[in-house]
Design a protein around this motif. Sequence first.
Motif, PDB file in Angstrom:
ATOM      1  N   LEU A 114       0.829  -1.211   0.000  1.00 53.63           N
ATOM      2  CA  LEU A 114       0.000   0.000   0.000  1.00 53.63           C
ATOM      3  C   LEU A 114       0.862   1.260   0.000  1.00 53.63           C
ATOM      4  CD1 LEU A 114      -2.791  -1.163   2.475  1.00 53.63           C
ATOM      5  CD2 LEU A 114      -3.072  -0.681   0.028  1.00 53.63           C
ATOM      6  N   ILE A 115       1.973   1.220   0.717  1.00 56.47           N
ATOM      7  CA  ILE A 115       2.900   2.362   0.699  1.00 56.47           C
ATOM      8  C   ILE A 115       3.417   2.582  -0.721  1.00 56.47           C
ATOM      9  CG2 ILE A 115       5.171   3.176   1.476  1.00 56.47           C
ATOM     10  CD1 ILE A 115       4.478   1.598   4.163  1.00 56.47           C
ATOM     11  N   TYR A 116       3.783   1.493  -1.389  1.00 51.44           N
ATOM     12  CA  TYR A 116       4.242   1.595  -2.780  1.00 51.44           C
ATOM     13  C   TYR A 116       3.172   2.241  -3.664  1.00 51.44           C
ATOM     14  CZ  TYR A 116       5.140   0.135  -7.581  1.00 51.44           C
ATOM     15  OH  TYR A 116       5.298   0.124  -8.946  1.00 51.44           O
ATOM     16  N   GLU A 117       1.933   1.804  -3.529  1.00 53.91           N
ATOM     17  CA  GLU A 117       0.850   2.364  -4.345  1.00 53.91           C
ATOM     18  C   GLU A 117       0.681   3.861  -4.088  1.00 53.91           C
ATOM     19  OE1 GLU A 117      -0.694   0.946  -6.781  1.00 53.91           O
ATOM     20  OE2 GLU A 117       0.012  -1.102  -6.480  1.00 53.91           O
ATOM     21  N   GLY A 118       0.823   4.255  -2.833  1.00 50.84           N
ATOM     22  CA  GLY A 118       0.706   5.673  -2.503  1.00 50.84           C
ATOM     23  C   GLY A 118       1.829   6.491  -3.096  1.00 50.84           C
ATOM     24  N   VAL A 119       3.079   6.015  -2.945  1.00 50.13           N
ATOM     25  CA  VAL A 119       4.238   6.733  -3.477  1.00 50.13           C
ATOM     26  C   VAL A 119       4.161   6.791  -5.003  1.00 50.13           C
ATOM     27  CG1 VAL A 119       6.756   6.743  -3.674  1.00 50.13           C
ATOM     28  CG2 VAL A 119       5.679   6.204  -1.482  1.00 50.13           C
ATOM     29  N   ILE A 131      12.127   2.848  -1.531  1.00 47.55           N
ATOM     30  CA  ILE A 131      11.157   3.581  -0.722  1.00 47.55           C
ATOM     31  C   ILE A 131      11.316   3.128   0.724  1.00 47.55           C
ATOM     32  CG2 ILE A 131       8.694   3.991  -0.286  1.00 47.55           C
ATOM     33  CD1 ILE A 131       8.221   3.298  -3.279  1.00 47.55           C
ATOM     34  N   MET A 132      11.286   4.073   1.651  1.00 48.89           N
ATOM     35  CA  MET A 132      11.376   3.759   3.076  1.00 48.89           C
ATOM     36  C   MET A 132      10.279   4.491   3.819  1.00 48.89           C
ATOM     37  SD  MET A 132      14.618   4.014   5.705  1.00 48.89           S
ATOM     38  CE  MET A 132      14.989   5.737   5.473  1.00 48.89           C
ATOM     39  N   ASP A 133       9.516   3.760   4.592  1.00 49.63           N
ATOM     40  CA  ASP A 133       8.472   4.356   5.427  1.00 49.63           C
ATOM     41  C   ASP A 133       8.808   4.047   6.884  1.00 49.63           C
ATOM     42  OD1 ASP A 133       5.870   4.357   7.032  1.00 49.63           O
ATOM     43  OD2 ASP A 133       5.148   5.177   5.128  1.00 49.63           O
ATOM     44  N   ILE A 134       9.201   5.084   7.630  1.00 51.96           N
ATOM     45  CA  ILE A 134       9.582   4.899   9.032  1.00 51.96           C
ATOM     46  C   ILE A 134       8.352   5.115   9.904  1.00 51.96           C
ATOM     47  CG2 ILE A 134      11.082   5.672  10.912  1.00 51.96           C
ATOM     48  CD1 ILE A 134      13.036   6.710   8.808  1.00 51.96           C
ATOM     49  N   LEU A 149       7.206  -2.826  -9.007  1.00 48.94           N
ATOM     50  CA  LEU A 149       7.641  -3.131  -7.653  1.00 48.94           C
ATOM     51  C   LEU A 149       8.531  -4.368  -7.764  1.00 48.94           C
ATOM     52  CD1 LEU A 149       5.380  -3.302  -4.483  1.00 48.94           C
ATOM     53  CD2 LEU A 149       7.260  -4.874  -4.857  1.00 48.94           C
ATOM     54  N   ILE A 150       9.763  -4.265  -7.286  1.00 46.24           N
ATOM     55  CA  ILE A 150      10.743  -5.337  -7.441  1.00 46.24           C
ATOM     56  C   ILE A 150      10.807  -6.222  -6.198  1.00 46.24           C
ATOM     57  CG2 ILE A 150      13.199  -5.842  -7.810  1.00 46.24           C
ATOM     58  CD1 ILE A 150      13.313  -3.049  -9.267  1.00 46.24           C
ATOM     59  N   TRP A 151      10.760  -5.600  -5.010  1.00 44.82           N
ATOM     60  CA  TRP A 151      10.976  -6.333  -3.753  1.00 44.82           C
ATOM     61  C   TRP A 151      10.442  -5.480  -2.610  1.00 44.82           C
ATOM     62  CZ3 TRP A 151      13.657  -5.158   0.720  1.00 44.82           C
ATOM     63  CH2 TRP A 151      14.005  -6.212   1.568  1.00 44.82           C
ATOM     64  N   LYS A 152       9.956  -6.114  -1.567  1.00 48.35           N
ATOM     65  CA  LYS A 152       9.415  -5.352  -0.430  1.00 48.35           C
ATOM     66  C   LYS A 152       9.537  -6.187   0.839  1.00 48.35           C
ATOM     67  CE  LYS A 152       4.914  -7.273  -1.415  1.00 48.35           C
ATOM     68  NZ  LYS A 152       3.508  -7.159  -1.687  1.00 48.35           N
ATOM     69  N   LYS A 153       9.668  -5.482   1.969  1.00 50.59           N
ATOM     70  CA  LYS A 153       9.675  -6.178   3.258  1.00 50.59           C
ATOM     71  C   LYS A 153       9.437  -5.183   4.389  1.00 50.59           C
ATOM     72  CE  LYS A 153      12.166  -9.562   6.065  1.00 50.59           C
ATOM     73  NZ  LYS A 153      13.348 -10.453   6.188  1.00 50.59           N
ATOM     74  N   SER A 154       8.759  -5.653   5.421  1.00 53.04           N
ATOM     75  CA  SER A 154       8.502  -4.864   6.626  1.00 53.04           C
ATOM     76  C   SER A 154       9.357  -5.417   7.765  1.00 53.04           C
ATOM     77  CB  SER A 154       7.018  -4.954   7.004  1.00 53.04           C
ATOM     78  OG  SER A 154       6.759  -4.268   8.204  1.00 53.04           O
ATOM     79  N   TYR A 155       9.982  -4.505   8.516  1.00 52.18           N
ATOM     80  CA  TYR A 155      10.851  -4.893   9.638  1.00 52.18           C
ATOM     81  C   TYR A 155      10.350  -4.243  10.926  1.00 52.18           C
ATOM     82  CZ  TYR A 155      14.266  -6.020   5.927  1.00 52.18           C
ATOM     83  OH  TYR A 155      14.905  -6.517   4.819  1.00 52.18           O
ATOM     84  N   ASN A 156      10.427  -4.956  12.011  1.00 49.76           N
ATOM     85  CA  ASN A 156       9.998  -4.417  13.308  1.00 49.76           C
ATOM     86  C   ASN A 156      11.103  -3.570  13.942  1.00 49.76           C
ATOM     87  OD1 ASN A 156       7.338  -5.317  13.456  1.00 49.76           O
ATOM     88  ND2 ASN A 156       7.952  -7.309  14.254  1.00 49.76           N
ATOM     89  N   THR A 292       4.845  12.833  -0.110  1.00 55.04           N
ATOM     90  CA  THR A 292       3.842  13.091   0.931  1.00 55.04           C
ATOM     91  C   THR A 292       2.693  12.091   0.854  1.00 55.04           C
ATOM     92  OG1 THR A 292       2.618  14.677  -0.433  1.00 55.04           O
ATOM     93  CG2 THR A 292       4.378  15.559   0.951  1.00 55.04           C
ATOM     94  N   TYR A 293       2.646  11.332  -0.241  1.00 58.75           N
ATOM     95  CA  TYR A 293       1.648  10.274  -0.380  1.00 58.75           C
ATOM     96  C   TYR A 293       2.210   9.008   0.256  1.00 58.75           C
ATOM     97  CZ  TYR A 293      -1.141  12.964  -3.794  1.00 58.75           C
ATOM     98  OH  TYR A 293      -1.928  13.899  -4.422  1.00 58.75           O
ATOM     99  N   ASP A 294       1.393   8.379   1.108  1.00 53.91           N
ATOM    100  CA  ASP A 294       1.861   7.222   1.857  1.00 53.91           C
ATOM    101  C   ASP A 294       0.797   6.139   1.861  1.00 53.91           C
ATOM    102  OD1 ASP A 294       0.028   8.521   3.444  1.00 53.91           O
ATOM    103  OD2 ASP A 294       1.363   8.844   5.142  1.00 53.91           O
ATOM    104  N   LEU A 295       0.704   5.396   2.954  1.00 50.60           N
ATOM    105  CA  LEU A 295      -0.207   4.243   3.007  1.00 50.60           C
ATOM    106  C   LEU A 295      -1.650   4.629   2.723  1.00 50.60           C
ATOM    107  CD1 LEU A 295      -0.170   1.302   5.469  1.00 50.60           C
ATOM    108  CD2 LEU A 295      -2.291   2.552   5.172  1.00 50.60           C
TER     109      LEU A 295
END
Length: 304
Positions: A114-119, A131-134, A149-156, A292-295
């Motif tokens: 969803l972040i990718y779609e927004g950006v 793309i990095m969403d902190i 979109l080539i690759w994506k991952k969420s980290y805690n 400024t576009y995000d999730l």
Amino acid sequence: MRIAIIDLGTNTFHLLIAEIANKNFEVLYKTNVPVKLGEGRLNDNIIIPEAMQRGIECLKTFNQTILSYKVDQVKATATSAVRSAKNGNVFVSAAKAEANIEIKVISGDDEASLIYEGVKLSGSISETSLIMDIGGGSVEFILCDSANLIWKKSYNIGAARLMQRFFHSDPISDYDKQAILAHLQGELQDLFEVCEVQQPTALIGSAGAFETFAQLVTSTKNQTINIGEVKSYVFNFDDYIDMSIKIINATHQQRVEMPGIIPLRVDLIVIAALITNYILGRLKINRLKLSTYDLKMGVLAISF
């Protein structure tokens, strides 16, 4: 169709209401509230009672606004704080019972999508980019080019998680900084491996802390930027680095006095700067952009 989008982040709850017609949209209303759902025991995977109550009260207010705009559809997504919390289901049930808001708890993978779609909707992607969403609870990384979109991952490794675990000094000490950087090094090995292959040439920061960075950089140049009116912003790299070092070395009170930092981010912005600088340095990237576009804009993007 009139749609309301609620993004329940670890630090901030967002509400956006938009009218969709003929593959176009018009934003009618947007707001955000510093709920701090992850306050206190985020690393214990617990939403404390005070934070839960703040969240429910915020959603009650959002629901009144949604009713006043006669919305056709509501999409509410919860991210890291709720999905990792042992009592996250209690919060979801209370939101439905008390605020009439039905929440979908999304995975980190879906959050990144969803972040990718927004950006992408912002038009910020013009080259092979990371793309990095902190967020407060997690950080999402998305590798992409202008077409795919080539690759994506969420980290805690969100800013609130790292702050609660590592940030115990004022100004932040070398010991705390090194502990944070060592943790990042250990967590992000697969990111570095895929970037070695794909060689991104730009880092795109999705909203949040990057909006604060943009306001800080422009204020030092006696410029103004209306975050609510721009889709993207390209940083002067040296100006960003100078500003970020100033943030990291500042005391809490010195950051309070900096124009452009909202109270919620006074301490979190230190963590965000450390993460951003580490990624830029580790990947040898010297092009930095803000979207400024995000999730929430990603949720909107897939709705029409």
